[in-house]
Design a protein around this motif. Structure first.
Motif: not given
Length: 450
Positions: A51-52, A151-157, A159-174
């Motif tokens: 997803f991310a 094993i494939n993943y999403y290009a940022p465009q 999942v841009r709703v989730f991506g916009t939230m991530a860019e504006n707040f806190v994303l946990f990568d662990r």
């Protein structure tokens, strides 16, 4: 029903902001003073990498942008062709990968029986190699392209709703799922700190049969209001014919206390309550499962994105926004690949174990001392920083995992820790800053069809 005019709602929000700003400028507020409402939305079945992993807005994200992550098509074949992750995941996944406990063992450790194998589960080169193999085995296919979807993943465009939230707040990568297995054991760990020995989505979850004390019971015992909003047209009943019950109805207490009649409401009430500024101290949202807005295959990514957009925008426009902390996570990886090995040797919620028949016809037993796969998780609030990437937890000696939510609210409202897993889990109150932001987006982009 009396509905507040938009102008009055805006005035109320301004008043709350001024009150918060004034106290911040005068007497410093504690982090507990800033957060009066916690909202938790638990979506379904996506790993962090899926997803991310393609996000490019920060080079600090432990994803796939600068990593070539591959799996052998057959882990038992030394010369097997290698399948590498590409940003071409489909809007609707063609298959629902195996995410039972034994299947996840194969994905992570290349064996259904890690207790019988000489695998070094702390060695990254020997782990996370079995996703494509398990997918091919589950669907009895030699079609590499079909198996590679895991094993494939999403290009940022995409999942841009989730991506916009991530860019504006806190994303946990662990942030790890609580159990390397399916939906309900993970949701039970999230809401009570244990699954009481359940490792699959068995009938106990539909009959309110779990006996342990949950966060819902704990909140009620302490006079803290909560509502479990469910996005489902199913009628509440204690049987196995309605699909998944809302998570609060896993527990016998919720039934015997009558809370299932008073504290579980349809999702339409969430939007009404948010608009009126009447959300309880603790809001818990169940998406439907599993066909249109939960992200669980065959749910389209676009409809899931539209759902989380609606939840965010309802909170952002609510008079309660300036006192709200919104946690968005996924219950488990759903069998989709990730490159980071989950921690092992962690405290279980209790001393119960779970045994199931693995695909090779042999029993395997799990003791709940290994976390599940990383899942994408956001903490959203006007009190957190913009574009923050949070890695390993820094307190309690533990990791970020689903029980971090129960550990956080225990600190927020001075509650006891329900289980050893909750006591161990890292919390995130240090992410709450002294600045009330006024730059958080009011609306999010619409999902992009693909």
């Amino acid at each position: 029903m009396y509905v507040l005019a938009p102008a009055l709602l805006a005035l109320m929000a301004t008043s709350v902001a001024a009150k918060s700003q004034g106290k911040t400028q005068g007497q410093k507020m504690s982090w507990q003073d800033k957060i009066k409402n916690v909202v938790v939305l638990v979506e379904e079945n996506r790993s962090f990498d899926t997803f991310a992993g393609g996000f490019k807005y920060s080079c600090d994200i432990d994803g796939l942008v600068n990593l070539k992550f591959c799996n052998p098509a057959n882990v038992s074949g030394p010369a097997s062709v290698r399948v590498c992750a590409l940003p071409i995941a489909k809007n609707v996944a063609p298959d629902d990968p195996n995410h039972g406990i034994s299947g996840v063992s194969m994905q992570l450790l290349s064996t259904y029986h890690p207790d019988e194998a000489a695998v070094d589960i702390g060695n990254e080169e020997e782990t996370m190699m079995g996703f494509v193999t398990e997918q091919a085995s589950t669907y009895l296919t030699t079609n590499i392209s079909r198996a590679a979807e895991v094993i494939n993943y999403y290009a940022p465009q995409n999942v841009r709703v989730f991506g916009t939230m991530a860019e504006n707040f806190v994303l946990f990568d662990r942030w790890f799922a609580a159990v390397p297995g399916p939906t309900n054991p993970n949701r039970a760990y999230l809401t009570s700190g244990t699954s009481h020995g359940h490792g699959r989505n068995d009938a106990a979850f539909n009959y309110a049969a779990l006996p342990q004390r949950s966060i819902f019971q704990q909140l009620s015992e302490n006079g803290i209001e909560w509502i479990n909003y469910q996005n489902s047209t199913s009628k509440l009943a204690l049987n196995t014919t309605i699909g998944f019950n809302p998570d609060s109805l896993f527990y016998n207490w919720t039934y015997t206390s009558g809370a299932w009649k008073t504290n579980i409401k349809p999702i339409a009430d969430f939007y009404k309550d948010a608009k009126a500024g009447k959300l309880p101290a603790f809001t818990y949202i169940n998406p439907e499962c599993c066909s249109y807005d939960s992200f669980h295959p065959p749910s389209p990514i676009t409809t899931g994105e539209n759902f989380i957009k609606g939840v965010y925008e309802a909170l952002r426009s609510s008079p309660q926004w300036n006192e709200t902390l919104f946690i968005l996570t996924f219950d488990e990886h759903g069998g989709f690949a990730d490159h980071v090995p989950p921690p092992v040797g962690v405290p279980a919620g209790d001393d119960l174990t779970y045994t199931e028949l693995s695909p090779d016809g042999k029993n395997m037993t799990f003791n709940f001392q290994r976390l599940g796969v990383r899942v994408p998780t956001l903490v959203i609030s006007p009190w957190v920083g913009r574009g923050v990437i949070e890695h390993k937890g820094t307190n309690n000696g533990g990791e970020y995992t689903h029980t971090s939510i129960a550990a956080f609210i225990a600190k927020l409202w001075n509650l006891d820790s329900l289980t050893p897993r909750i006591e161990w889990s890292s919390t995130f109150e240090h992410l709450i800053t002294d600045e009330l932001r006024d730059d958080t987006p009011v609306t999010l982009p619409n999902p992009k069809p693909f």
